[in-house]
Design a protein around this motif. Structure first.
Motif: not given
Length: 154
Positions: A88-97, A68-86
């Protein structure tokens, strides 16, 4: 989980001290009914994390639950998920509300409460969650829960 206000907390304390075999027509019964009415209208506590079924998003959420202390930015997480930031953000909101930032803050509150329940010090929890100082962690915790970490379980 719900947010318990002072009146409801007092009612819980009073009812917990009552004899279980009280008069069904007496004041103890009416007090229990008031407590039930109060519990029904309590707001949900913002302390749970939604289950994530999307495998790309779950990859990120599981990593952050472990670190939980991993402070990477959203760009890192989007890349990890294999998608663009936009995307990722859209899909993340759909998955978690929740937005990614909201979810991440919620995760830190949940992890903080877990640490407090285990008896970890505020400093240990703060650094584990990526805060530079215990006071910055405490400020976030108070904003999220309304209580200081040291008073949370009182």
């Amino acid at each position: 989980m719900v947010q318990v206000d002072p009146l409801t907390r007092a009612l819980i304390n009073e009812v917990s001290d009552m004899d279980w075999e009280y008069d069904a027509d007496g004041p103890d019964h009416r007090l229990c009914l008031v407590l039930i009415d109060r519990i029904r209208v309590l707001p949900d506590a913002p302390l749970s994390l939604p289950d994530v079924h999307d495998p790309q998003i779950r990859l990120v959420t599981e990593h952050l639950k472990d670190e939980p202390g991993d402070e990477n930015e959203i760009a890192h997480w989007a890349a990890m998920a294999g998608m663009s930031e936009r995307s990722f953000a859209r899909k993340f909101r759909a998955a978690t509300h929740m937005s990614f930032g909201e979810w991440r803050k919620q995760l830190k509150v949940v992890k903080a409460i877990e640490g407090l329940a285990l008896g970890d010090s505020v400093s240990t929890i703060a650094y584990r969650l990526g805060y530079n100082t215990p006071s910055s962690f405490s400020t976030m915790f108070i904003k999220a829960t309304g209580l200081s970490p040291s008073n949370y379980f009182d």
